[in-house]
Design an enzyme around this catalytic site. Structure first.
Site, mmCIF file in Angstrom:
data_model
loop_
_atom_site.group_PDB
_atom_site.id
_atom_site.type_symbol
_atom_site.label_atom_id
_atom_site.label_comp_id
_atom_site.label_asym_id
_atom_site.label_seq_id
_atom_site.Cartn_x
_atom_site.Cartn_y
_atom_site.Cartn_z
ATOM 1 N NE ARG A 97 -1.949 -35.981 -0.808
ATOM 2 C CZ ARG A 97 -2.454 -36.316 -1.988
ATOM 3 N NH1 ARG A 97 -3.425 -37.212 -2.050
ATOM 4 N NH2 ARG A 97 -2.027 -35.740 -3.087
ATOM 5 C CD GLU A 150 -4.063 -40.677 2.294
ATOM 6 O OE1 GLU A 150 -5.179 -41.063 2.693
ATOM 7 O OE2 GLU A 150 -3.838 -40.237 1.149
ATOM 8 N NE ARG A 167 -4.160 -49.949 -2.995
ATOM 9 C CZ ARG A 167 -4.896 -50.108 -4.084
ATOM 10 N NH1 ARG A 167 -5.647 -49.111 -4.508
ATOM 11 N NH2 ARG A 167 -4.910 -51.241 -4.734
ATOM 12 C CG HIS A 168 -3.011 -44.910 1.269
ATOM 13 N ND1 HIS A 168 -3.877 -45.954 1.053
ATOM 14 C CD2 HIS A 168 -3.454 -43.877 0.516
ATOM 15 C CE1 HIS A 168 -4.812 -45.559 0.190
ATOM 16 N NE2 HIS A 168 -4.578 -44.309 -0.155
ATOM 17 C CD GLU A 171 -5.357 -42.813 -7.942
ATOM 18 O OE1 GLU A 171 -6.474 -43.086 -7.451
ATOM 19 O OE2 GLU A 171 -4.710 -41.800 -7.640
ATOM 20 C CB SER A 186 -5.429 -38.821 -10.382
ATOM 21 O OG SER A 186 -5.048 -38.087 -9.287
ATOM 22 N NE ARG A 227 -0.714 -45.431 -4.130
ATOM 23 C CZ ARG A 227 -1.991 -45.101 -4.081
ATOM 24 N NH1 ARG A 227 -2.693 -45.011 -5.195
ATOM 25 N NH2 ARG A 227 -2.557 -44.852 -2.925
#
Ligand code: AMO
Length: 403
Positions: A181, A183, A189-190, A326, A329, A377
């Site tokens: 990603r 990001e 957290r990324h 998180e 998902s 994570r």
């Protein structure tokens, strides 16, 4: 007298050289060998109550297999910690620290637990393409690749393929693979490359069937990991939480009430998630919890999510959080062609660009659902690491492509 501490993957042994009984050449060799060199020692093991393990090695012969340069860019045995950037710049040396190695033993144990759990539940392990013509998680975070003069992208998720495999009749699949990603956000957290643990199952009734499978896999995984880590004396063994399904389920609407913003319909910010974590863990006593029933407005981009038939303003979708972070998902997917195509259009995507995916829905697709779970994570929260970068061997972020 001189001492050396000899370290390998199994631990540390003390080498003792007594001046009066040691060959002077051997003594000189030891004294002049820099720290972190790789040496082979042959000698006799003797009991020594003062040594770390109660024994010491009296060397008879020593061979320097690889001499380390001086100075070291990073200390291995030093008590004083270095900045994370310095550690990551010299990651190979950083990884020599037993405390850092322990994180990767934890990671290995979790992967073993995940795989065992999936296999025992009849899942097939799959490997889907990482070079794609079309992403599924929004254009903004796709990495472009020049694929023989054709634009292509690195996979952000195995999303489309794991769903297509439901139409192939595989019924239960899992994948543990990197996801990419772009990001831009520089957060703890990324990452731009992370390990996604994806599960997909067919013939579900609703999103709760998916949640039940995910919480069972998490519980199995922690139990297996604990057993493995206990056996090897890893310090994280006793710190692992016991996962006790069913994890509490909290609706998105209730979350907004708890946050003092009833009726709000927006993505939860990291700060919202953190505050919710404090409230929900204090209330329920379980560090794991599901946020369920997201408003469709928040998940329009997630075109594959199933809108509830009787209340289409909500999707049968969830996040799995652990103490305010998180981890996963997922949810029920839209398996009906007509509705799926409408969702794709509503997301601003041209259905023609997803033809390979859509074909899987034309010739028989069972109701299905699944999740994406971030392994990095999970390691970060279990090892209580301040930054997700520490959970990967060679992390990638906006500013880091080496080592
Ligand atoms: P989502 O985008 O929420 O869902 O990602 C799933 C999980 O992957 C992890 N994750 C990340 N970890 C580190 N760095 C990142 N940049 C990053 N992005 C995501 C998180 C997150 O919860 N296709 C859906 C899943 C599904 O519906 O099956 C998806 O990718 O832990």
């Amino acid at each position: 007298m001189a001492f050396a501490l000899l370290r390998d993957g199994s631990g540390i042994a003390q080498i003792t050289l007594k001046k009066e009984t040691t060959d002077p050449a051997l003594f000189a060799l030891f004294a002049s060998t820099p720290r972190e060199s790789v040496v082979q020692v042959d000698g006799s093991v003797e009991s020594s109550p003062k040594a770390q393990r109660g024994v010491e090695v009296i060397p008879a012969h020593v061979e320097i297999l690889s001499q380390a340069e001086v100075p070291l860019p990073l200390g291995v045995a030093d008590k004083v910690g270095a900045e994370l950037d310095t550690r990551l710049n010299h990651r190979v040396i950083d990884l020599r620290k037993p405390a850092v190695r322990a994180i990767f033993e934890l990671r290995t144990a979790l992967l073993e637990g995940l795989r065992q759990s999936f296999l025992s539940r009849g899942f097939l392990e799959v490997e889907t393409p990482k070079l794609l013509k079309q992403g599924a998680e929004g254009g903004a975070t796709m990495f472009s690749v020049d694929y023989f003069d054709t634009p292509a992208f690195l996979a952000q998720s195995p999303q489309l393929y794991k769903q297509m495999l439901m139409s192939a009749g595989f019924e239960r699949v899992f994948e543990t693979a990197p996801a990419f990603r772009a990001e831009p956000s520089d957060t703890v957290r990324h990452l731009t490359e992370f390990s996604s643990i994806d599960g997909e199952i067919a013939y579900i009734r609703d999103g709760d069937d998916v949640r039940q499978m995910l919480e069972a896999v998490v519980a199995d995984t922690l139990a297996t990991a604990r057993t493995r880590l206990e056996a090897s004396g890893n310090p994280y063994a006793e710190k692992l939480p016991v996962a006790e399904p069913p994890f509490p389920r909290v609706t998105y609407a209730e979350c907004q009430e708890l946050l003092g913003t009833p009726g709000a319909e927006k993505d939860l910010s990291p700060e919202d998630e953190r505050r919710l974590g404090e409230i929900l863990v204090a209330r329920n006593g379980n560090p794991f919890y599901f946020l369920i029933d997201f408003p469709t407005a928040v998940k329009v981009g997630t075109f594959y999510a199933h809108r509830f038939d009787d209340r289409p303003q909500f999707v049968d979708y969830f996040d799995l959080d652990y103490r305010g972070l998180e981890l996963a998902s997922g949810g029920r997917r839209e398996h009906r062609m007509e509705q799926l195509t409408a969702n794709i259009r509503a997301a601003g995507v041209d259905p023609a660009s997803l033809e390979g995916y859509l074909e899987a829905f034309r010739y028989g697709m069972p109701p299905h659902g699944g999740w994406g779970f971030g392994l990095d994570r999970f390691v970060t929260v279990l090892a209580e690491l301040p930054n997700i970068r520490e959970s990967r061997l060679f992390p990638r972020d906006r500013y880091r492509l080496t080592p």
